[in-house]
Design an enzyme around this catalytic site. Structure first.
Site, short mmCIF file in Angstrom:
data_model
loop_
_atom_site.label_atom_id
_atom_site.label_comp_id
_atom_site.label_asym_id
_atom_site.label_seq_id
_atom_site.Cartn_x
_atom_site.Cartn_y
_atom_site.Cartn_z
N SER A 153 0.85 -1.19 0.00
CA SER A 153 0.00 0.00 0.00
C SER A 153 0.89 1.25 0.00
O SER A 153 1.80 1.35 -0.84
CB SER A 153 -0.96 -0.03 1.19
N ARG A 222 -11.60 7.26 9.20
CA ARG A 222 -11.23 5.84 9.24
C ARG A 222 -12.35 4.97 8.69
O ARG A 222 -12.09 3.97 8.01
CB ARG A 222 -10.89 5.43 10.67
N ASP A 321 -8.76 -6.53 -4.42
CA ASP A 321 -8.47 -5.15 -3.99
C ASP A 321 -9.31 -4.16 -4.80
O ASP A 321 -9.27 -4.16 -6.03
CB ASP A 321 -6.98 -4.87 -4.20
N HIS A 351 -8.29 -5.13 -0.04
CA HIS A 351 -6.96 -4.51 0.03
C HIS A 351 -6.14 -4.99 1.22
O HIS A 351 -4.94 -5.23 1.11
CB HIS A 351 -7.13 -2.99 0.09
N ASP A 352 -6.78 -5.16 2.37
CA ASP A 352 -6.06 -5.57 3.57
C ASP A 352 -5.43 -6.95 3.46
O ASP A 352 -4.65 -7.36 4.33
CB ASP A 352 -6.98 -5.52 4.80
#
Length: 371
Positions: A153, A222, A321, A351-352
């Site tokens: 990332s 967040r 992702d 994505h994580d």
């Protein structure tokens, strides 16, 4: 206390240390005087300093990549540690908190020359600026060339910037779950997050130190980010349309009193967790640094820019992702000299997956670091 570090084989493993690297002239103009960088190391630097590996953290990550003398778990233990692909019994591993951060490096909450926090006066720092700062720390550690620089990332963007800004200092570069530049969509998501913070009633233009912190804005930022970190399939599979028991989204009589869906409760939890450990101004500063990510800025077309580096590249993407699409990794690999494969992490999480499922690429990463 800030410690100026000279060439050393640092005996502490996984312990935060600090280095003063002097003033830093910035790409967008201005200067940060007397910059401090926080960093951690694992392993031992060998006699010719040829075994150093730099692992770059992602947006809200810290320097604590893996366990050390404190035995506190790190955030990428599948990747780094004794016997791991980045073997700390073999390599001298370094992780540096980015300029603008809140884990020990100079950032908006740090004292300015007048003794008050930088706050609204903190300048725009790009990823290219942070790379220049890190190069000075590498000099102090006696590292003239990295055996490898890698990250995922924003960490992958930082690794890529290292390979192009200092091509003679990077032998191998692993770029995971990021492309050659932040796209318009990625900038749009980022702007929504920074605006959420700036519009918090307690933000005070960034000068909130000594008063209430803009916690609601940071938590909302967040939430927005976390939606992009997880795939639609992951959210649907985990939560669907289920209510957060004993609440019901269809009861309460008025909008202000309705209950929540489980996915709303999950996002609330993620927002509240970050508020407890991160500074809102740093979130803005680092997010804007990531918005600046463009490896070609001032350098020419992508193939020409990448040709500056003689590093061996490792490119990887997460198949689900939706923040940094696999197509961006394929575009990067296609523009690199020679044949560069795109390794794929198969993970429904989104994505994580670059964090949670990096173990899938253990064999390939070991081969990359052994070639």
């Amino acid at each position: 206390m800030t410690v100026t570090v000279t060439r050393t084989t640092v005996p502490e493993h996984g312990i935060v240390r600090y280095a003063s690297i002097g003033g830093l002239d910035l790409e967008a103009g201005g200067c940060l005087p007397d910059v401090t960088l926080a960093y951690e190391t694992w392993g031992t630097l060998n006699a010719d300093a040829s075994n150093a590996v730099l692992i770059e953290h992602a947006l809200t990550g810290s320097t604590h990549v893996t366990r050390g003398d404190t035995d506190e778990p790190g955030w990428w233990e599948q990747l780094a540690g004794p016997g791991a692909p980045v073997d700390t019994d073999r390599f001298f591993v370094v992780s540096i908190n980015i300029v603008g951060g809140c884990y020990g490096s100079t950032g908006p909450s740090s004292p300015a020359p007048d003794g008050a926090p930088w706050g609204s006066r903190f300048p725009l720092v790009t990823l290219r600026d942070s790379t220049v700062a890190e190069a000075r720390l590498a000099d102090q550690l006696g590292i003239r060339s990295w055996f490898a620089v890698l990250g995922g990332s924003m960490g992958g963007a930082r690794a890529l910037e290292w390979a192009i800004t200092f091509p003679e200092r990077v032998q191998r570069c692993a770029v995971i779950s990021v492309g050659a530049a932040s796209t318009a969509e990625q900038i749009a998501f980022a702007q929504a997050q920074t605006l959420a913070i700036r519009q918090d009633a307690n933000f005070n233009g960034g000068d909130y130190y000594g008063g209430p912190f803009p916690e609601d804005g940071l938590a909302l930022a967040r939430r927005i980010a976390h939606i992009t970190y997880r795939s639609a399939a992951e959210l649907e599979g985990r939560f669907g349309r289920e209510p957060q028991a004993p609440e019901s989204p269809l009861q309460g009589g008025v909008l202000a009193a309705r209950g929540r869906y489980q996915v709303e409760s999950y996002l609330d939890h993620q927002g509240n967790k970050l508020v407890r450990r991160f500074d809102a101004n740093s979130y803005i500063a680092i997010t804007e640094a990531l918005m600046s990510h463009d490896i070609c800025r001032g350098r020419g077309p992508l193939p020409e820019t990448l040709a500056r580096s003689g590093a061996r590249f490792f490119v990887a993407a997460v198949d689900s992702d939706r923040l940094y699409f696999p197509a961006q990794s394929r575009e990067l690999a296609a523009a690199l000299p020679g044949e560069v494969d795109v390794h794929v992490i198969e993970a429904p999480i989104g994505h994580d997956g670059f964090l949670t499922e990096i173990g899938q690429l253990g064999r390939q990463l070991r081969a990359h670091l052994s070639a």
